[in-house]
Design an enzyme around this catalytic site. Structure first.
Site, PDB file in Angstrom:
ATOM      1  N   ALA A 256      -0.297  -4.375  11.032  1.00 20.24           N
ATOM      2  CA  ALA A 256       1.064  -4.098  10.575  1.00 20.24           C
ATOM      3  C   ALA A 256       1.125  -2.702   9.979  1.00 20.24           C
ATOM      4  O   ALA A 256       0.093  -2.110   9.648  1.00 20.24           O
ATOM      5  CB  ALA A 256       1.501  -5.136   9.541  1.00 20.24           C
TER       6      ALA A 256
ATOM      7  N   LYS B 269       0.840  -1.204   0.000  1.00 21.42           N
ATOM      8  CA  LYS B 269       0.000   0.000   0.000  1.00 21.42           C
ATOM      9  C   LYS B 269       0.872   1.251   0.000  1.00 21.42           C
ATOM     10  O   LYS B 269       0.616   2.205  -0.751  1.00 21.42           O
ATOM     11  CB  LYS B 269      -0.932   0.007   1.218  1.00 21.42           C
ATOM     12  CG  LYS B 269      -2.046  -1.008   1.135  1.00 21.42           C
ATOM     13  CD  LYS B 269      -2.858  -1.005   2.423  1.00 21.42           C
ATOM     14  CE  LYS B 269      -3.956  -2.054   2.392  1.00 21.42           C
ATOM     15  NZ  LYS B 269      -4.747  -2.051   3.637  1.00 21.42           N
TER      16      LYS B 269
ATOM     17  N   SER C  28      -0.648   0.653   6.132  1.00 16.01           N
ATOM     18  CA  SER C  28      -1.032  -0.189   7.255  1.00 16.01           C
ATOM     19  C   SER C  28      -2.103  -1.171   6.823  1.00 16.01           C
ATOM     20  O   SER C  28      -2.860  -0.910   5.892  1.00 16.01           O
ATOM     21  CB  SER C  28      -1.537   0.696   8.407  1.00 16.01           C
ATOM     22  OG  SER C  28      -1.669  -0.063   9.588  1.00 16.01           O
ATOM     23  N   ASP C  29      -2.157  -2.299   7.503  1.00 17.02           N
ATOM     24  CA  ASP C  29      -3.162  -3.310   7.198  1.00 17.02           C
ATOM     25  C   ASP C  29      -3.453  -4.128   8.449  1.00 17.02           C
ATOM     26  O   ASP C  29      -2.592  -4.257   9.329  1.00 17.02           O
ATOM     27  CB  ASP C  29      -2.673  -4.242   6.086  1.00 17.02           C
ATOM     28  CG  ASP C  29      -3.801  -5.081   5.517  1.00 17.02           C
ATOM     29  OD1 ASP C  29      -4.627  -4.528   4.778  1.00 17.02           O
ATOM     30  OD2 ASP C  29      -3.868  -6.278   5.840  1.00 17.02           O
ATOM     31  N   SER C  30      -4.641  -4.671   8.511  1.00 20.80           N
ATOM     32  CA  SER C  30      -5.041  -5.569   9.601  1.00 20.80           C
ATOM     33  C   SER C  30      -5.779  -6.755   9.008  1.00 20.80           C
ATOM     34  O   SER C  30      -6.503  -6.602   8.026  1.00 20.80           O
ATOM     35  CB  SER C  30      -5.982  -4.858  10.577  1.00 20.80           C
ATOM     36  OG  SER C  30      -5.339  -3.817  11.220  1.00 20.80           O
TER      37      SER C  30
END
Length: 194
Positions: A107, A54, A70-72
């Site tokens: 993250a 991203k 960021s990612d979840s």
């Protein structure tokens, strides 16, 4: 000023509250294509790779700028759950989570141009209480469609706490970004005073 490669309200709120100046530019990314290239990775590694991807997608258009991605993602009983696609899908997720431990992998990555300057992942374990059908309908009446944008079908800053008996992990991980690590990295990169 950094760029946040996200449209997430909770990530924007975290950075605002921490006093980080940023501009939000959501990444245009085929997440499933990225995941296909990293098959066999752990959930944390997948969240971290998506964070990097991203940030890279936005950094390619903003040369010289620091970009935060960021990612979840959520795993429960070894099964991965993406954002619910409908109210019925969200109800199915909640029925599955009932009485189980949900793992939330969050993250983040900071990229400048073609270089990942920093990345990290964190884990929270959320113990879901036994959820009745009456509660699930009550919860969805109040929270749908907003939770359609959230892995795990909850917003911890709204009615989400009603789902849980116990949460292990820091609040920032649960909100969707390992903020303390992000702040440390921004200090090391000279974006924040140390």
């Amino acid at each position: 000023m950094i760029i946040l490669a996200s449209k997430s309200a909770s990530r924007r709120a975290m950075l605002d509250a921490a006093g980080v100046e940023f501009e939000a530019v959501p990444a245009k990314l085929d997440e499933r294509a990225v995941e296909a290239r990293i098959e066999g990775c752990t959930p944390g590694e997948i969240a971290e790779a998506l964070s990097v991807a991203k940030a890279q997608a936005v950094a390619s258009e903003y040369r010289g700028r620091l970009v935060l991605g960021s990612d979840s993602l959520v795993v429960c009983d070894g099964q991965r759950f993406d954002k619910p696609t409908s109210r019925d899908n969200a109800a199915g997720h909640l029925r599955f989570f009932s009485g189980k431990v949900m793992e939330l992998h969050s993250a983040a990555a900071i990229v400048r141009d073609d270089t990942c300057e920093w990345s990290a992942q964190s884990l929270a374990q959320l113990h879901v209480r036994d959820l009745s059908e009456v509660f699930i309908e009550f919860y969805l009446d109040a929270e749908w469609p907003e939770i359609g944008y959230c892995a795990g079908a909850f917003r911890i800053e709204a009615m989400g706490p009603q789902l849980f008996e116990q949460i292990e992990g820091d609040q920032f991980t649960v909100l969707g970004m390992p903020l303390l690590g992000v702040l440390g990295a921004l200090r090391e990169l000279g974006e924040l005073p140390s």
